[in-house]
Design a protein around this motif. Structure first.
Motif, PDB file in Angstrom:
ATOM      1  N   THR A 106       2.860  -2.657  -4.452  1.00 44.99           N
ATOM      2  CA  THR A 106       3.942  -1.821  -3.564  1.00 44.99           C
ATOM      3  C   THR A 106       3.872  -2.868  -2.111  1.00 44.99           C
ATOM      4  O   THR A 106       3.184  -3.455  -1.846  1.00 44.99           O
ATOM      5  CB  THR A 106       3.861  -0.421  -3.083  1.00 44.99           C
TER       6      THR A 106
ATOM      7  N   ALA B 294      -1.251  -2.275   2.070  1.00 43.77           N
ATOM      8  CA  ALA B 294      -1.215  -2.958   0.917  1.00 43.77           C
ATOM      9  C   ALA B 294      -1.562  -4.522   1.065  1.00 43.77           C
ATOM     10  O   ALA B 294      -1.230  -5.181   2.243  1.00 43.77           O
ATOM     11  CB  ALA B 294       0.174  -2.857   0.087  1.00 43.77           C
ATOM     12  N   LYS B 295      -2.027  -5.014   0.105  1.00 45.69           N
ATOM     13  CA  LYS B 295      -2.185  -6.389   0.142  1.00 45.69           C
ATOM     14  C   LYS B 295      -1.211  -7.218   0.241  1.00 45.69           C
ATOM     15  O   LYS B 295       0.049  -6.718  -0.602  1.00 45.69           O
ATOM     16  CB  LYS B 295      -3.146  -6.712  -1.127  1.00 45.69           C
TER      17      LYS B 295
ATOM     18  N   VAL C 257       3.820  -2.055  -9.854  1.00 48.82           N
ATOM     19  CA  VAL C 257       2.838  -0.944  -9.592  1.00 48.82           C
ATOM     20  C   VAL C 257       1.772  -0.688 -10.752  1.00 48.82           C
ATOM     21  O   VAL C 257       0.802  -0.556 -10.678  1.00 48.82           O
ATOM     22  CB  VAL C 257       3.541   0.435  -9.183  1.00 48.82           C
TER      23      VAL C 257
ATOM     24  N   VAL D  22      -3.123  -8.783   4.695  1.00 44.34           N
ATOM     25  CA  VAL D  22      -2.781  -7.268   4.534  1.00 44.34           C
ATOM     26  C   VAL D  22      -1.449  -7.114   5.269  1.00 44.34           C
ATOM     27  O   VAL D  22      -1.171  -7.631   6.392  1.00 44.34           O
ATOM     28  CB  VAL D  22      -3.685  -6.275   5.012  1.00 44.34           C
TER      29      VAL D  22
ATOM     30  N   THR E 116       4.150  -1.804   1.107  1.00 40.75           N
ATOM     31  CA  THR E 116       3.762  -0.447   2.219  1.00 40.75           C
ATOM     32  C   THR E 116       2.729  -1.231   3.329  1.00 40.75           C
ATOM     33  O   THR E 116       1.862  -1.963   3.011  1.00 40.75           O
ATOM     34  CB  THR E 116       3.041   0.409   1.417  1.00 40.75           C
TER      35      THR E 116
ATOM     36  N   THR F 182       7.988   1.958  -4.064  1.00 38.70           N
ATOM     37  CA  THR F 182       7.672   3.486  -3.732  1.00 38.70           C
ATOM     38  C   THR F 182       8.674   4.191  -4.098  1.00 38.70           C
ATOM     39  O   THR F 182       9.609   3.985  -4.054  1.00 38.70           O
ATOM     40  CB  THR F 182       7.050   3.369  -2.249  1.00 38.70           C
TER      41      THR F 182
ATOM     42  N   PRO G 263       7.289  -6.694  -4.091  1.00 31.46           N
ATOM     43  CA  PRO G 263       5.777  -6.972  -4.712  1.00 31.46           C
ATOM     44  C   PRO G 263       5.519  -8.071  -5.768  1.00 31.46           C
ATOM     45  O   PRO G 263       6.466  -7.955  -6.658  1.00 31.46           O
ATOM     46  CB  PRO G 263       4.958  -5.772  -5.118  1.00 31.46           C
TER      47      PRO G 263
ATOM     48  N   ASN H 160      -5.674  -0.659  -6.421  1.00 36.20           N
ATOM     49  CA  ASN H 160      -4.748   0.292  -6.098  1.00 36.20           C
ATOM     50  C   ASN H 160      -3.922   0.023  -4.854  1.00 36.20           C
ATOM     51  O   ASN H 160      -3.017   0.579  -4.351  1.00 36.20           O
ATOM     52  CB  ASN H 160      -5.423   1.797  -6.030  1.00 36.20           C
ATOM     53  N   ASN H 161      -4.571  -0.901  -4.000  1.00 36.79           N
ATOM     54  CA  ASN H 161      -3.776  -1.387  -2.803  1.00 36.79           C
ATOM     55  C   ASN H 161      -2.788  -2.833  -3.160  1.00 36.79           C
ATOM     56  O   ASN H 161      -2.617  -3.536  -2.241  1.00 36.79           O
ATOM     57  CB  ASN H 161      -5.126  -1.961  -1.559  1.00 36.79           C
ATOM     58  N   LEU H 162      -2.234  -2.739  -4.242  1.00 30.49           N
ATOM     59  CA  LEU H 162      -1.441  -3.740  -4.697  1.00 30.49           C
ATOM     60  C   LEU H 162      -0.200  -3.114  -5.635  1.00 30.49           C
ATOM     61  O   LEU H 162      -0.405  -2.002  -6.030  1.00 30.49           O
ATOM     62  CB  LEU H 162      -2.330  -4.672  -5.814  1.00 30.49           C
TER      63      LEU H 162
END
Lengths: 428, 428
Positions: free
Chosen positions: A351, A356-357, A338, A29, A353, A12, A54, A347-349
């Motif tokens: 990073t 995120a998945k 990213v 998650v 955070t 990030t 990630p 988009n939930n992948l």
């Protein structure tokens, strides 16, 4: 599950590096990132002496092609494809593709890849393999007009999407993949587009891979392949758009890609090995195009290591442009994580955070090639080997730990691959 | 010692591939290659499911520089060298260089390198490390006029050669290594040459690495760096001649290299990463120049994998020249083996033949990335990982078996490297 004492490369902008933090995972998650999270009746993974980041996203491959690894080398793409690969592929069965896909997915996981985008055929076998390997995948039944006069395969592709999009807790997503402009006529490409629109899915296709493809397109239609499919309406669909390869691009092509949010799946090794060329990374990045990394199939790479693509991306363009500041390690790592996730619309992948998945890899720093670390980003981009990937978590499940797969008999997979390759290629 | 049931890539023209043969080794030399050699009271190594080939020869490295791995990235060579590396090197001790060299040698061995050419300083420490690691090495105390006003270091370099040339059953050879033309004036370079002539030794130096070096040379002397040292008489010495890097070459330069049997140690990754450029492989090979592969130091690569250089060489030029037939896998493997041996003047090395030194590596084909093999040469050039190197034999001694070093406590080596790096670079 809690990952303890992690040195986290979050990927990030705000908090790029967290040292000594824990990561708590629930229902696949990431639900908390903090120091000293209490351990209560849950699985604990010790991240001491490991870098946590990630998982890599491989935005272009054909998993089942492992059977043709190192078969028919040193040929150009057109010769290789039409005279060697296509005839060999005619012998493939659904069951072959299950074993080949499974081997490929395990190979990818063992090198830190947690998500792949895969288009080929017998893709139900690839879904079954993904159930076993645990990989996250965006899949398409590849179609081409030259081998689909009655549109049976296109129908297959549509049914495949309907049946599989979102299965395994959304670990599988689907897309529409017309092979290329040189294996379909315009009427067929329009039919494919209509199906993508009906399904509200994205499109993932080979684009501007070779000079031959581009020159032929100009000769036949007066425009580049990218302008051609853009004019057909390909870049107006709802889902994520990926152009694989994109080696030979005009400035107008690059503007089109940027304006329509089309991501590029670069396949550096494949493009070098098949002598297709080198994509214009500088012009693409300058124009703001989302560039990601892919391995292509094992038959043209000839292995499925996204880490190798990351390493190559991080050095190739510095030398080519004679500028050592091009694509610093951290930026190269973005291509592998990213940017890959964004290319696939996930988009939930990509990073580390909260929310995120939980697709996370732990890279050991204990090997000689990782000693000393000095810079965590550079150590991964420039110094790591595939064997440094120690633990792989996908969708909150540990699929590899201490380099051992948790749920697959790898010896059996290799046995099946060898036996079936011998049948297809005749004991090479 | 006998290696049983080997699939041998001999790297000879006559019998390039032998399947199911045994290799008998006595006194560090291959004394028989045949089927079913009787096993009588000797160590047996089972080569089943492994590919057997000569160890890789790394013709340019600076082993002790592992401490600066991933330190000061994304800079050009001149900035990196003068503002970061040289100041850090001032803090090095003899003992540091022992541990750094040892770590580097073990890293090289673990990736299949059996011989390295290494020029740096505190080279007695590197000799001591080579005694422990078992690596074959051609070593030089690197010298440069700018840091040697009273020629003390040159004297050191000469004494180093006298003391160490041929030690450990000739596993160590020595050479003379003036760093480069841009770190010495002409008077100093002449003194270095005189010493090489007196000792009848070869010369190994950085040559035409960057455009800056070449342009400055033209501006100051009206000739290229290669023409300059040729005119000084550098290419008339008796021993083997190695020009490291040779990125920026005119046609005249290439003719000079070919005519004087000067080998090139290409360092593809280092040249890319430091944005020095890409050497003209096509023109060099066409002119018959002996091109070999080097990793450079871990500080500019950033790892010591000759396998990685082999992989890069085998794909880079295909893509760059857009010709898939450039450097087929077998030819790329020649760069990594026979050509390297020839560059260092070690003519009994680099092939698996009766009478050759027993520097042999066994590469496993059991990993996912090596399944299926299809083509043994291509599988090594394109698909192998460093971790596929299973067993390494140098001078008839097994130095690594099943990926375990036979005579070194690796954990202690890594501990020393980390501790000493922290002192020198301040806890990066």
């Amino acid at each position: 599950m809690i990952i303890k004492n992690a040195r986290i490369l979050t990927m990030t902008e705000e908090n790029p590096f967290l040292d000594g933090y824990d990561i708590k995972i629930e229902n696949g998650v990431i639900c908390e990132i903090a120091k000293d999270i209490p351990v209560q009746c849950c699985e604990v993974i010790d991240a001491h002496s490991k870098l946590v980041l990630p998982g890599f996203v491989n935005t272009h491959t054909h998993a089942s092609m492992v059977f043709a690894r190192n078969y028919a080398n040193d040929l150009n793409l057109q010769d290789w494809l039409f005279n060697y690969i296509f005839p060999a592929e005619d012998k493939l069965t659904l069951e072959d593709c299950y074993w080949f896909s499974l081997a490929a997915q395990l190979e990818m996981i063992s090198g830190g890849t947690t998500t792949c985008s895969d288009n080929y055929f017998f893709m139900d076998a690839t879904v079954n393999a993904a159930e076993v390997s645990g990989i996250r995948a965006q899949l398409a039944r590849s179609v081409s007009g030259i081998s689909d006069p009655d549109c049976k395969k296109l129908k297959e592709a549509v049914e495949f999407c309907k049946r599989n999009n979102g299965v395994f807790n959304s670990r599988i997503t689907t897309t529409i993949s017309p092979h290329s402009i040189y294996t379909s006529d315009e009427a067929y490409l329009r039919k494919v587009l209509t199906e993508a629109q009906k399904l509200s899915l994205g499109i993932n296709m080979h684009l501007s891979e070779t000079a031959t493809e581009v020159n032929d397109c100009y000769a036949q239609r007066g425009v580049s392949p990218i302008k051609y499919v853009k004019d057909l309406g390909y870049f107006d669909v709802e889902g994520p758009l990926v152009g694989a390869h994109c080696v030979h691009l005009s400035d107008e092509d690059i503007s089109i890609l940027a304006d329509h949010n089309v991501s590029v799946a670069s396949n550096l090794t494949s493009n070098l090995k098949l002598a297709s060329g080198i994509l214009p990374m500088d012009r693409l990045l300058k124009a703001g195009v989302n560039v990601s990394l892919g391995t292509d199939g094992a038959s043209s790479h000839n292995r499925l290591s996204l880490m190798n693509e990351l390493r190559l991306a991080s050095i190739l363009f510095k030398g080519l442009y004679q500028d050592p500041a091009v694509l610093p390690a951290k930026d190269a790592l973005r291509l592998a994580t990213v940017n890959g996730a964004r290319a696939l619309g996930l988009n939930n992948l990509g990073t580390i955070t909260v929310g995120a998945k939980a697709d996370i890899i732990l890279i050991s720093t204990q090997s000689l090639n990782m000693t000393p670390v000095n810079d965590p980003y550079a150590s991964i981009a420039y110094s790591s080997c595939e064997s440094d990937v120690d633990t792989v978590i996908i969708d909150g499940t540990v699929v590899m730990k201490n380099r051992e797969f948790t749920g697959v008999d790898v010896e059996n997979v290799k046995y099946e691959v060898k036996k079936r390759t011998e049948r297809i290629l005749g004991g090479c």
